[in-house]
Design a protein around this motif. Structure first.
Motif, PDB file in Angstrom:
ATOM      1  N   PRO A  31       0.727  -1.181   0.058  1.00  0.00           N
ATOM      2  CA  PRO A  31       0.041   0.069  -0.178  1.00  0.00           C
ATOM      3  C   PRO A  31       0.875   1.135   0.134  1.00  0.00           C
ATOM      4  CG  PRO A  31      -0.065  -1.018   2.219  1.00  0.00           C
ATOM      5  CD  PRO A  31       0.548  -2.218   1.215  1.00  0.00           C
ATOM      6  N   GLU A  32       0.323   2.305  -0.565  1.00  0.00           N
ATOM      7  CA  GLU A  32       1.021   3.592  -0.718  1.00  0.00           C
ATOM      8  C   GLU A  32       0.183   4.646  -0.071  1.00  0.00           C
ATOM      9  OE1 GLU A  32       2.154   4.246  -4.757  1.00  0.00           O
ATOM     10  OE2 GLU A  32       3.530   2.602  -5.019  1.00  0.00           O
ATOM     11  N   LEU A  33       0.791   5.490   0.655  1.00  0.00           N
ATOM     12  CA  LEU A  33       0.247   6.795   1.482  1.00  0.00           C
ATOM     13  C   LEU A  33       0.161   7.934   0.445  1.00  0.00           C
ATOM     14  CD1 LEU A  33      -0.786   8.253   3.833  1.00  0.00           C
ATOM     15  CD2 LEU A  33       1.601   8.756   4.384  1.00  0.00           C
ATOM     16  N   ARG A  34      -1.053   8.618   0.083  1.00  0.00           N
ATOM     17  CA  ARG A  34      -1.135   9.730  -0.646  1.00  0.00           C
ATOM     18  C   ARG A  34      -1.591  10.653   0.236  1.00  0.00           C
ATOM     19  NH1 ARG A  34      -5.328  10.496  -4.033  1.00  0.00           N
ATOM     20  NH2 ARG A  34      -6.241   8.709  -3.604  1.00  0.00           N
ATOM     21  N   THR A  35      -0.866  11.372   0.829  1.00  0.00           N
ATOM     22  CA  THR A  35      -1.273  12.732   1.690  1.00  0.00           C
ATOM     23  C   THR A  35      -2.050  13.970   1.191  1.00  0.00           C
ATOM     24  OG1 THR A  35       0.955  13.715   1.674  1.00  0.00           O
ATOM     25  CG2 THR A  35       0.629  12.102   3.137  1.00  0.00           C
ATOM     26  N   HIS A  36      -1.763  14.090  -0.151  1.00  0.00           N
ATOM     27  CA  HIS A  36      -2.336  15.370  -0.812  1.00  0.00           C
ATOM     28  C   HIS A  36      -2.841  14.672  -2.350  1.00  0.00           C
ATOM     29  CE1 HIS A  36       0.173  17.135   2.394  1.00  0.00           C
ATOM     30  NE2 HIS A  36      -0.856  18.394   2.358  1.00  0.00           N
ATOM     31  N   ASP A  37      -3.923  15.553  -2.782  1.00  0.00           N
ATOM     32  CA  ASP A  37      -4.340  15.320  -4.023  1.00  0.00           C
ATOM     33  C   ASP A  37      -3.490  16.240  -4.941  1.00  0.00           C
ATOM     34  OD1 ASP A  37      -5.314  17.935  -4.134  1.00  0.00           O
ATOM     35  OD2 ASP A  37      -7.373  17.291  -4.104  1.00  0.00           O
ATOM     36  N   ARG A  38      -3.766  16.200  -6.160  1.00  0.00           N
ATOM     37  CA  ARG A  38      -2.928  16.965  -7.390  1.00  0.00           C
ATOM     38  C   ARG A  38      -3.143  18.537  -7.195  1.00  0.00           C
ATOM     39  NH1 ARG A  38      -5.716  16.566 -13.254  1.00  0.00           N
ATOM     40  NH2 ARG A  38      -3.995  18.220 -13.620  1.00  0.00           N
TER      41      ARG A  38
ATOM     42  N   GLN B 123       0.505  10.630   9.356  1.00  0.00           N
ATOM     43  CA  GLN B 123       1.967  11.027   9.076  1.00  0.00           C
ATOM     44  C   GLN B 123       2.779  10.055   8.487  1.00  0.00           C
ATOM     45  OE1 GLN B 123       1.062  13.778   9.976  1.00  0.00           O
ATOM     46  NE2 GLN B 123       2.250  14.532  11.692  1.00  0.00           N
ATOM     47  N   ARG B 124       2.836   8.712   8.539  1.00  0.00           N
ATOM     48  CA  ARG B 124       3.425   7.849   7.816  1.00  0.00           C
ATOM     49  C   ARG B 124       3.018   6.465   7.813  1.00  0.00           C
ATOM     50  NH1 ARG B 124       8.971   6.522  11.225  1.00  0.00           N
ATOM     51  NH2 ARG B 124       8.021   6.492  13.267  1.00  0.00           N
ATOM     52  N   LEU B 125       3.527   5.713   7.003  1.00  0.00           N
ATOM     53  CA  LEU B 125       2.718   4.261   7.152  1.00  0.00           C
ATOM     54  C   LEU B 125       4.162   3.515   7.837  1.00  0.00           C
ATOM     55  CD1 LEU B 125       1.318   3.436   3.540  1.00  0.00           C
ATOM     56  CD2 LEU B 125       0.110   4.176   5.929  1.00  0.00           C
ATOM     57  N   LYS B 126       3.987   2.487   8.374  1.00  0.00           N
ATOM     58  CA  LYS B 126       4.961   1.906   9.182  1.00  0.00           C
ATOM     59  C   LYS B 126       5.757   0.727   8.192  1.00  0.00           C
ATOM     60  CE  LYS B 126       4.323   3.290  13.716  1.00  0.00           C
ATOM     61  NZ  LYS B 126       5.429   3.630  14.324  1.00  0.00           N
ATOM     62  N   GLU B 127       7.000   0.809   8.617  1.00  0.00           N
ATOM     63  CA  GLU B 127       7.839  -0.251   7.603  1.00  0.00           C
ATOM     64  C   GLU B 127       7.907  -1.375   8.590  1.00  0.00           C
ATOM     65  OE1 GLU B 127      10.024  -1.171   4.147  1.00  0.00           O
ATOM     66  OE2 GLU B 127       8.766   0.620   4.551  1.00  0.00           O
ATOM     67  N   LYS B 128       7.199  -2.416   8.134  1.00  0.00           N
ATOM     68  CA  LYS B 128       7.098  -3.737   9.009  1.00  0.00           C
ATOM     69  C   LYS B 128       7.740  -4.686   8.676  1.00  0.00           C
ATOM     70  CE  LYS B 128       2.543  -3.061   8.329  1.00  0.00           C
ATOM     71  NZ  LYS B 128       1.127  -3.620   8.232  1.00  0.00           N
ATOM     72  N   LEU B 129       8.232  -5.504   9.474  1.00  0.00           N
ATOM     73  CA  LEU B 129       8.730  -6.977   9.364  1.00  0.00           C
ATOM     74  C   LEU B 129       7.931  -7.693   8.279  1.00  0.00           C
ATOM     75  CD1 LEU B 129      10.819  -9.492   9.900  1.00  0.00           C
ATOM     76  CD2 LEU B 129       9.429  -9.837  11.540  1.00  0.00           C
ATOM     77  N   GLY B 130       6.620  -7.811   8.582  1.00  0.00           N
ATOM     78  CA  GLY B 130       5.721  -8.687   7.898  1.00  0.00           C
ATOM     79  C   GLY B 130       4.349  -7.957   7.709  1.00  0.00           C
ATOM     80  N   ASN B 131       3.323  -8.511   7.501  1.00  0.00           N
ATOM     81  CA  ASN B 131       2.206  -8.227   7.364  1.00  0.00           C
ATOM     82  C   ASN B 131       2.001  -6.983   6.343  1.00  0.00           C
ATOM     83  OD1 ASN B 131      -0.583  -6.361   8.936  1.00  0.00           O
ATOM     84  ND2 ASN B 131      -0.696  -8.573   8.635  1.00  0.00           N
ATOM     85  N   ARG B 132       2.870  -7.107   5.361  1.00  0.00           N
ATOM     86  CA  ARG B 132       3.274  -5.885   4.285  1.00  0.00           C
ATOM     87  C   ARG B 132       2.127  -5.684   3.546  1.00  0.00           C
ATOM     88  NH1 ARG B 132       8.619  -4.577   5.166  1.00  0.00           N
ATOM     89  NH2 ARG B 132       8.620  -3.242   3.436  1.00  0.00           N
TER      90      ARG B 132
ATOM     91  N   ARG C  44       7.448 -15.263   3.625  1.00  0.00           N
ATOM     92  CA  ARG C  44       6.318 -14.274   3.993  1.00  0.00           C
ATOM     93  C   ARG C  44       5.504 -15.074   5.131  1.00  0.00           C
ATOM     94  NH1 ARG C  44       1.112 -14.279   1.606  1.00  0.00           N
ATOM     95  NH2 ARG C  44       1.646 -15.398  -0.116  1.00  0.00           N
ATOM     96  N   HIS C  45       5.360 -16.142   5.301  1.00  0.00           N
ATOM     97  CA  HIS C  45       4.675 -16.670   6.295  1.00  0.00           C
ATOM     98  C   HIS C  45       5.438 -16.722   7.535  1.00  0.00           C
ATOM     99  CE1 HIS C  45       1.732 -18.142   3.332  1.00  0.00           C
ATOM    100  NE2 HIS C  45       2.419 -19.237   2.728  1.00  0.00           N
ATOM    101  N   TYR C  46       6.782 -16.774   7.413  1.00  0.00           N
ATOM    102  CA  TYR C  46       7.674 -16.892   8.431  1.00  0.00           C
ATOM    103  C   TYR C  46       7.552 -15.331   8.953  1.00  0.00           C
ATOM    104  CZ  TYR C  46      11.996 -16.899  11.221  1.00  0.00           C
ATOM    105  OH  TYR C  46      12.984 -17.062  12.258  1.00  0.00           O
ATOM    106  N   ARG C  47       7.773 -14.362   8.274  1.00  0.00           N
ATOM    107  CA  ARG C  47       7.771 -12.990   8.670  1.00  0.00           C
ATOM    108  C   ARG C  47       6.247 -12.503   9.356  1.00  0.00           C
ATOM    109  NH1 ARG C  47      10.347 -12.231   3.711  1.00  0.00           N
ATOM    110  NH2 ARG C  47       8.194 -11.603   2.788  1.00  0.00           N
ATOM    111  N   GLU C  48       5.260 -13.281   8.923  1.00  0.00           N
ATOM    112  CA  GLU C  48       4.261 -13.064   9.486  1.00  0.00           C
ATOM    113  C   GLU C  48       3.792 -13.507  10.968  1.00  0.00           C
ATOM    114  OE1 GLU C  48       0.603 -11.019   9.298  1.00  0.00           O
ATOM    115  OE2 GLU C  48       1.854 -11.052   7.425  1.00  0.00           O
ATOM    116  N   ALA C  49       4.424 -14.701  11.232  1.00  0.00           N
ATOM    117  CA  ALA C  49       4.148 -15.430  12.334  1.00  0.00           C
ATOM    118  C   ALA C  49       4.467 -14.410  13.776  1.00  0.00           C
ATOM    119  CB  ALA C  49       4.963 -16.626  12.536  1.00  0.00           C
TER     120      ALA C  49
END
Length: 551
Positions: A73-80, A260-269, A420-425
């Motif tokens: 997923p990508e964060l879009r804080t403002h429109d054009r 403010q920002r999206l989290k950069e996570k180990l899994g659950n991406r 991917r499953h391992y990172r999710e656990a």
């Protein structure tokens, strides 16, 4: 020099001794799953679960899962034009996963279903659909959990519950009342406190309109920011309170919900988790002022059950992958599945998986009966869900690592899906309270909840006399309770969990499964890693029950 024309092109790349693709397969092909479904009062859902299993193991759903995690997923804080919008964009595969999940009743639909076992059927569906992507289970879980919390404010429940329990997935930020279905999230934790939500500093001020407040503060970890409404904890004049925060206000304007920002996570991406900021954010009080934790705790109980369910689903998915590989891969002159040590590993994993699945469905049954007014089941649910959340989610990372290892180097490669499953656990042990939080919650239930301990022992007593090792474990547990302390909380909860799982298997599983589980988890005839079952274990009986014939 030999001319290349004398050789078949790419002859060095002839593929042998690799398993065929697992997909398509039936993700519901699990004997223990259907036994539990019937036992816990939801046998009427069997046809739907089998249909969902074929969808989950199908080529399309497995591809959606892979794509949703590859295209994050990508964060879009403002429109054009420079307007603040704070929206999150998802790959189309995410929306396909969500569409099926909501349509199959895996969000809040059971709250609108009067049939006995409706909540069991949902958990069984989650065990099967969990063979796809774990990330999109977050918004469906929170939507499910929001309903009982919202009922603390009947006027809000009357407005929102029909849309939360809808089976229509209707993405996009619009006025909630104009949509066909809603999703709910929650915002509890803050930078300075984490699980210690009483230290929250987000403030809530009442407005001139009764029940309406404005919020100001910053949340540290809020998943699924694209949801329509959120249950949020904030400090009101009367203390920590629960509030409903819609992304879009009734007049169509955007509520202040600055991502403010999206989290950069180990899994659950595939799932978006964020830090939202409130500043003059409009919110509606849910329940009395100062009772925020009590109001939202019912939501936590529901999501903790889902953590157990999702961990059990990951176990089952990775076991099926490992078994499929072992059935088709040969080494040292024999199929892996026919080699004694690999059989021991797979059988040990199968025991753990069945114990997790069986406990999940028992907890779902308790939740279903508690909703229908069974006080004994409510007491059992209170303590057993915390016990299960601690133990099953703790077993997940070690389990998925062992299942990955069954594939050798193939399992370590990203395209196998096992990383991917391992990172999710690990997430499932952290979400809704880490191991320590849940262990301490068990102590709290024992000390403050009348009947919790007795409900647990009543459940264990149903298997009394069936296995001496289980009887001895229950005796140890009874002796340990008066001496319970924070220092020893994990040891106590582990004994509770293994005794509870053993009692369920002794009563409901074949002797091969129950005996091996009791011998190892309770009798001490076990090593320190999976694959250390004793020579007396009936490996064939365990594996024949656990591993579907795929491919």
């Amino acid at each position: 020099m030999v001319a290349t024309s004398e050789h078949e092109p790419y002859a060095t790349h002839e593929v042998t001794n690799q398993p065929p693709p697992l997909t398509p397969y039936d993700a519901s092909e699990d004997v223990a799953l259907f036994e539990g479904l019937r036992r816990e009062g939801a046998g009427w859902a069997e046809e739907d679960i089998r249909r969902l299993g074929l969808t989950a193991g199908g080529v399309a759903a497995q591809e959606w899962s892979e794509l949703a995690n590859r295209h994050e997923p990508e964060l879009r804080t403002h429109d054009r034009y420079g307007h603040r919008v704070d929206e999150v964009d998802f790959h189309p595969s995410w929306h396909e996963l969500m569409r099926v999940s909501v349509a199959e009743g895996l969000a809040a639909a059971p709250w609108a279903d009067e049939r006995e076992g409706a909540h069991v059927a949902r958990s069984a569906g989650g065990l099967v659909w969990g063979h796809t992507d774990a990330g999109h289970g977050c918004p469906t879980s929170m939507t499910y959990a929001a309903v009982p919390a919202l009922r603390a404010q009947p006027d809000l429940a009357k407005l929102y519950e029909p849309l939360l329990t809808s089976r229509e997935y209707d993405p996009g930020l619009r006025v909630p009342s104009e949509k066909r279905g809603l999703l709910a999230g929650m915002g509890m934790t803050e930078k300075q406190g984490g699980s210690d939500v009483r230290t929250n500093t987000t403030a809530a001020w009442p407005t001139a309109e009764p029940g309406v407040y404005t919020l100001r503060g910053h949340k540290w970890f809020t998943s699924a920011p694209m949801c329509d409404v959120f249950l949020v904890l904030a400090q009101a004049p009367g203390g920590l309170s629960c509030f409903l925060v819609p992304r879009i206000l009734p007049d169509g304007t955007r509520n202040t919900f600055r991502v403010q920002r999206l989290k950069e996570k180990l899994g659950n991406r595939s799932n978006a988790s964020c830090e939202p900021e409130f500043d003059g954010t409009v919110a509606w009080l849910v329940g009395p002022e100062g009772r925020g934790v009590k109001t939202i705790i019912e939501m936590v109980n529901c999501t903790r059950l889902d953590c157990v369910m999702m961990s059990a689903a990951l176990m089952r998915k990775t076991l099926v992958e490992a078994g499929h590989h072992a059935r088709h891969r040969s080494a040292f002159g024999a199929r892996l599945l026919d080699q004694p040590l690999m059989r021991n590993v797979l059988a040990d994993l199968a025991l753990e998986s069945e114990a997790a699945t069986t406990l999940t469905l028992r907890l779902a049954g308790a939740a279903d009966r508690a909703v229908r007014g069974d006080a004994g089941e409510a007491a059992f649910r209170r303590i057993a869900t915390a016990v299960g959340k601690y133990w099953v989610t703790k077993r997940g990372p070690a389990f998925t690592a062992e299942a990955l290892e069954c594939l050798g180097g193939n399992g370590y490669v990203e395209e196998s899906g096992m990383p991917r499953h391992y990172r999710e656990a690990p997430l499932l042990s952290i979400w809704e309270g880490s191991g320590n939080v849940n262990a301490l919650d068990v102590l709290r239930a024992l000390g403050r909840e009348p009947g919790a301990a007795q409900a647990l022992f009543d459940e264990l007593a149903l298997a009394e006399g069936a296995d001496a090792r289980l009887d001895a474990a229950v005796t140890r547990l009874k002796d340990a309770l008066p001496k319970a302390s924070q220092t020893g909380a994990r040891r106590l909860v582990e004994l509770m969990a293994m005794a509870l799982q053993a009692s369920l298997l002794v009563r409901h599983a074949p002797p091969a499964v129950a005996d091996a589980f009791c011998a190892t988890r309770l009798g001490g005839d076990w090593g320190h890693a999976f694959g250390t079952l004793p020579d007396s274990a009936d490996l064939g009986g365990i594996l024949d029950r656990a591993l579907p014939v795929t491919g």
